[in-house]
Design a protein around this motif. Structure first.
Motif, PDB file in Angstrom:
ATOM      1  N   ALA A  77       1.338  -1.498  -0.205  1.00 33.14           N
ATOM      2  CA  ALA A  77       0.307   0.001  -0.209  1.00 33.14           C
ATOM      3  C   ALA A  77       0.550   1.130   0.090  1.00 33.14           C
ATOM      4  O   ALA A  77       1.933   0.765   0.600  1.00 33.14           O
ATOM      5  CB  ALA A  77      -0.528   0.119   1.128  1.00 33.14           C
ATOM      6  N   LYS A  78       0.541   2.169  -0.623  1.00 29.42           N
ATOM      7  CA  LYS A  78       1.265   3.726  -0.800  1.00 29.42           C
ATOM      8  C   LYS A  78       1.586   4.303   0.590  1.00 29.42           C
ATOM      9  O   LYS A  78      -0.082   4.519   0.633  1.00 29.42           O
ATOM     10  CB  LYS A  78       0.617   4.324  -2.074  1.00 29.42           C
ATOM     11  N   PRO A  79       2.156   4.691   0.763  1.00 26.42           N
ATOM     12  CA  PRO A  79       1.811   5.309   2.615  1.00 26.42           C
ATOM     13  C   PRO A  79       1.747   7.054   1.867  1.00 26.42           C
ATOM     14  O   PRO A  79       2.051   7.658   1.000  1.00 26.42           O
ATOM     15  CB  PRO A  79       3.596   5.036   2.979  1.00 26.42           C
ATOM     16  N   SER A  80       1.375   6.777   3.152  1.00 24.16           N
ATOM     17  CA  SER A  80       0.056   8.556   3.324  1.00 24.16           C
ATOM     18  C   SER A  80       1.341   9.157   3.241  1.00 24.16           C
ATOM     19  O   SER A  80       1.953   9.140   4.502  1.00 24.16           O
ATOM     20  CB  SER A  80      -1.281   8.599   3.691  1.00 24.16           C
ATOM     21  N   LEU A  81       1.161  10.423   2.984  1.00 20.37           N
ATOM     22  CA  LEU A  81       2.556  11.213   3.143  1.00 20.37           C
ATOM     23  C   LEU A  81       1.981  12.952   4.643  1.00 20.37           C
ATOM     24  O   LEU A  81       0.463  12.464   4.783  1.00 20.37           O
ATOM     25  CB  LEU A  81       3.273  12.585   2.034  1.00 20.37           C
ATOM     26  N   ASP A  82       2.382  13.266   5.003  1.00 20.16           N
ATOM     27  CA  ASP A  82       2.034  13.872   6.434  1.00 20.16           C
ATOM     28  C   ASP A  82       2.002  15.349   5.907  1.00 20.16           C
ATOM     29  O   ASP A  82       2.767  15.451   5.160  1.00 20.16           O
ATOM     30  CB  ASP A  82       3.395  13.679   7.834  1.00 20.16           C
ATOM     31  N   SER A  83       1.020  15.891   5.731  1.00 22.75           N
ATOM     32  CA  SER A  83       0.603  16.814   5.011  1.00 22.75           C
ATOM     33  C   SER A  83       0.712  18.055   6.095  1.00 22.75           C
ATOM     34  O   SER A  83      -0.009  19.461   5.824  1.00 22.75           O
ATOM     35  CB  SER A  83      -0.045  17.365   4.090  1.00 22.75           C
ATOM     36  N   SER A  84       0.862  17.599   7.563  1.00 27.06           N
ATOM     37  CA  SER A  84       0.947  18.632   8.716  1.00 27.06           C
ATOM     38  C   SER A  84       1.495  20.078   8.014  1.00 27.06           C
ATOM     39  O   SER A  84       1.250  21.145   8.656  1.00 27.06           O
ATOM     40  CB  SER A  84       0.398  18.023   9.723  1.00 27.06           C
TER      41      SER A  84
END
Length: 115
Positions: free
Chosen positions: A90-97
Motif C-alpha cells: 500500500a502506498k504510504p500516506s504523506l504527512d501533510s501537516s
C-alpha cells in the motif's frame, strides 16, 4: 471493506461477446458498447432488454455501474495482474501537516501571521 467475488470472463471472437459465469450459470454479454458510453443496452437470454448505466471508471480498472437502481463497483483486470496485485504494498500516506495548500489555484503572495 467491500466484499470481493472474482469471476472468470472469456471473450468469444466469433460472435463478439463476453461470457461471464456466475454460480455455475453462464451469461453472454454482447460487445456492442464502448466504455465511453454512459448507457449500455444488453439483452438477456430470454430477450429482455437490460440497461446498465456507467457511472465512473478509473485507470486502475475500477468500473462503477448502476443496474436497476443498485450501484456496483467492479474491478476489471487480467488474471496475472490480479495475482500480482496481492503482493503490492500500500502506498504510504504523506504527512501533510506542515504543508500549506492554497484554496484556489494560483500563487500565494502573502501570509499574515500574528505571534
Amino acid at each position: 471493506e467491500t466484499p470481493s467475488h472474482p469471476l472468470d470472463v472469456s471473450y468469444n471472437k466469433q460472435d463478439g461477446s463476453f461470457t461471464v459465469e456466475i454460480n455455475g450459470e453462464g451469461f453472454s454479454i454482447a460487445d456492442n458498447f464502448h466504455l465511453s458510453s454512459q448507457l449500455i443496452h444488453q439483452r438477456t437470454s430470454s430477450g429482455e432488454e437490460v440497461v446498465l448505466q456507467l457511472l465512473n471508471q478509473t485507470n486502475q480498472g475500477n468500473v462503477t455501474i448502476q443496474l436497476m437502481g443498485t450501484v456496483f463497483t467492479v474491478k476489471v483486470m487480467e488474471p496475472l495482474v490480479d495475482l500480482l496485485s496481492q503482493f503490492m504494498l500500500a502506498k504510504p500516506s504523506l504527512d501533510s501537516s506542515s504543508i500549506l495548500k492554497a484554496p484556489m489555484p494560483g500563487v500565494v503572495k502573502s501570509i499574515s501571521v500574528e505571534i
